[in-house]
Design a protein around this motif. Sequence first.
Motif, PDB file in Angstrom:
ATOM      1  N   HIS A 188      52.180  44.001  34.844  1.00  0.00           N
ATOM      2  CA  HIS A 188      51.784  42.619  34.556  1.00  0.00           C
ATOM      3  C   HIS A 188      50.292  42.588  34.218  1.00  0.00           C
ATOM      4  CE1 HIS A 188      50.980  38.317  35.093  1.00  0.00           C
ATOM      5  NE2 HIS A 188      52.291  38.141  34.950  1.00  0.00           N
ATOM      6  N   PRO A 189      49.894  41.812  33.229  1.00  0.00           N
ATOM      7  CA  PRO A 189      48.471  41.745  32.862  1.00  0.00           C
ATOM      8  C   PRO A 189      47.544  41.415  34.027  1.00  0.00           C
ATOM      9  CG  PRO A 189      49.799  40.683  31.179  1.00  0.00           C
ATOM     10  CD  PRO A 189      50.732  41.023  32.310  1.00  0.00           C
ATOM     11  N   LEU A 190      47.998  40.586  34.952  1.00  0.00           N
ATOM     12  CA  LEU A 190      47.158  40.246  36.098  1.00  0.00           C
ATOM     13  C   LEU A 190      46.903  41.466  36.968  1.00  0.00           C
ATOM     14  CD1 LEU A 190      45.653  38.206  37.845  1.00  0.00           C
ATOM     15  CD2 LEU A 190      47.834  37.655  38.966  1.00  0.00           C
TER      16      LEU A 190
ATOM     17  N   ARG B  73      38.983  45.558  38.070  1.00  0.00           N
ATOM     18  CA  ARG B  73      37.810  45.053  38.789  1.00  0.00           C
ATOM     19  C   ARG B  73      37.282  46.083  39.777  1.00  0.00           C
ATOM     20  NH1 ARG B  73      36.169  42.221  35.263  1.00  0.00           N
ATOM     21  NH2 ARG B  73      37.805  43.313  34.147  1.00  0.00           N
ATOM     22  N   LEU B  74      38.137  47.058  40.156  1.00  0.00           N
ATOM     23  CA  LEU B  74      37.683  48.108  41.064  1.00  0.00           C
ATOM     24  C   LEU B  74      36.743  49.060  40.344  1.00  0.00           C
ATOM     25  CD1 LEU B  74      41.102  49.031  42.759  1.00  0.00           C
ATOM     26  CD2 LEU B  74      39.330  47.500  43.654  1.00  0.00           C
ATOM     27  N   HIS B  75      35.741  49.537  41.038  1.00  0.00           N
ATOM     28  CA  HIS B  75      34.864  50.549  40.447  1.00  0.00           C
ATOM     29  C   HIS B  75      35.684  51.798  40.143  1.00  0.00           C
ATOM     30  CE1 HIS B  75      31.747  53.614  40.053  1.00  0.00           C
ATOM     31  NE2 HIS B  75      30.898  52.624  39.836  1.00  0.00           N
ATOM     32  N   PRO B  76      35.475  52.450  38.979  1.00  0.00           N
ATOM     33  CA  PRO B  76      36.276  53.629  38.629  1.00  0.00           C
ATOM     34  C   PRO B  76      36.281  54.716  39.699  1.00  0.00           C
ATOM     35  CG  PRO B  76      35.063  52.889  36.714  1.00  0.00           C
ATOM     36  CD  PRO B  76      34.582  52.041  37.881  1.00  0.00           C
ATOM     37  N   ASN B  77      35.143  54.942  40.368  1.00  0.00           N
ATOM     38  CA  ASN B  77      35.110  55.978  41.396  1.00  0.00           C
ATOM     39  C   ASN B  77      36.125  55.695  42.496  1.00  0.00           C
ATOM     40  OD1 ASN B  77      33.099  57.282  40.058  1.00  0.00           O
ATOM     41  ND2 ASN B  77      31.448  56.645  41.433  1.00  0.00           N
ATOM     42  N   PHE B  78      36.256  54.417  42.848  1.00  0.00           N
ATOM     43  CA  PHE B  78      37.201  54.052  43.892  1.00  0.00           C
ATOM     44  C   PHE B  78      38.608  53.891  43.334  1.00  0.00           C
ATOM     45  CE2 PHE B  78      39.512  50.804  46.326  1.00  0.00           C
ATOM     46  CZ  PHE B  78      39.536  51.418  47.569  1.00  0.00           C
TER      47      PHE B  78
END
Length: 258
Positions: free
Chosen positions: A144-146, A153-158
Motif C-alpha cells: 500500500h502506498p501509505l 520516513r525511517l532513516h536508511p541506516n535503521f
Amino acid sequence: MAPIRDHIYFASDLHLGAPNQASSLIREKHFVKWLDSIKDKAAELYLLGDVFDFWFEYKRAVPKGFVRLLGKLAEFTDAGIKLHIFSGNHDLWYKDYLSEEIGAEIYKDPLEREYYGKKYYLAHGDGLGPGDHGYKLMKKVFTHPLSKWLFSRLHPNFGIGLAQYTSSHGGDHNYDNLSGHEVQLKGMEKEFLFAHTQTLIKNRKDLDIYIYGHRHALIDQELQEGKRIVILGDWIQYFSYFCVHPEGEQLEVFPMKS
C-alpha cells in the motif's frame, strides 16, 4: 561475426544479502559467472523475483552492495539484451532505480509471453492460488502506498538494517537447509502453484508452459499433454535456470565448484 542471440533465460531467488554479506558475495560472484557464460547467446533474461533478500528505494538511497551483479546486468542491457525483473515477496518495493540505472523492465504481476511458437505464463508465485489469506492480506498492507511512505520516513541506516535483519532471521528460509520446501511439495495436489496452474489450464487453453520462482524447489513436470509447469529452484542450493531456444527448452543447473 556477431553472436547469434536466440536464447531466453529464466532464473529466480538469489536472495542476495542473506544470510550475511560473505556468503551472499560468493553466490553473487557465481551468478555473474553464469551471466558471462550466457551473454553471447542471450536475447532476453528474466529474473523472476527475490533477486535481493530485501530491497527498498529511498529518494536518494538504495541498499548498498551488489555492484558485481548490477554492473553485469547493465552490461547485458548495453549489449541489447532485454532484462526483465519481477518483484518477489522479499524485494517487493521496486520503483524506478533499476529501470533508470540498468535498463530493466520491472513487473509486479504475472506476465505472458510467446517464444518459438509456445506461450509462457511467468510469475514469481507468491500470493497465487487458493489459501494463504494471511500472507495475501499482509502483502496488500506492505504494498500500500501509505506503508511505503511510512517506511521511507525511517532513516536508511535503521530502515534497511531492520528489514534485512527481519528478512534473514524472521522469514521462511533456512539458508543452510532448504529441504523443507521439497517436503512440502511432495503433496502436489495440495501445492498452491499447481492448483493455480490447473485453474489457468481450464480457463486458458492457449498457454503452454507455466514458470514460477518462490518455492525453492526444482520442478519440471508435464501436467497434461502440452501443458508444463516449471519451478525454477534457486541460487542458494540448486544454481538453476530455465532456457528457451529455437530447438526447445530445458531446466538446467550451473553448479558451484567446491
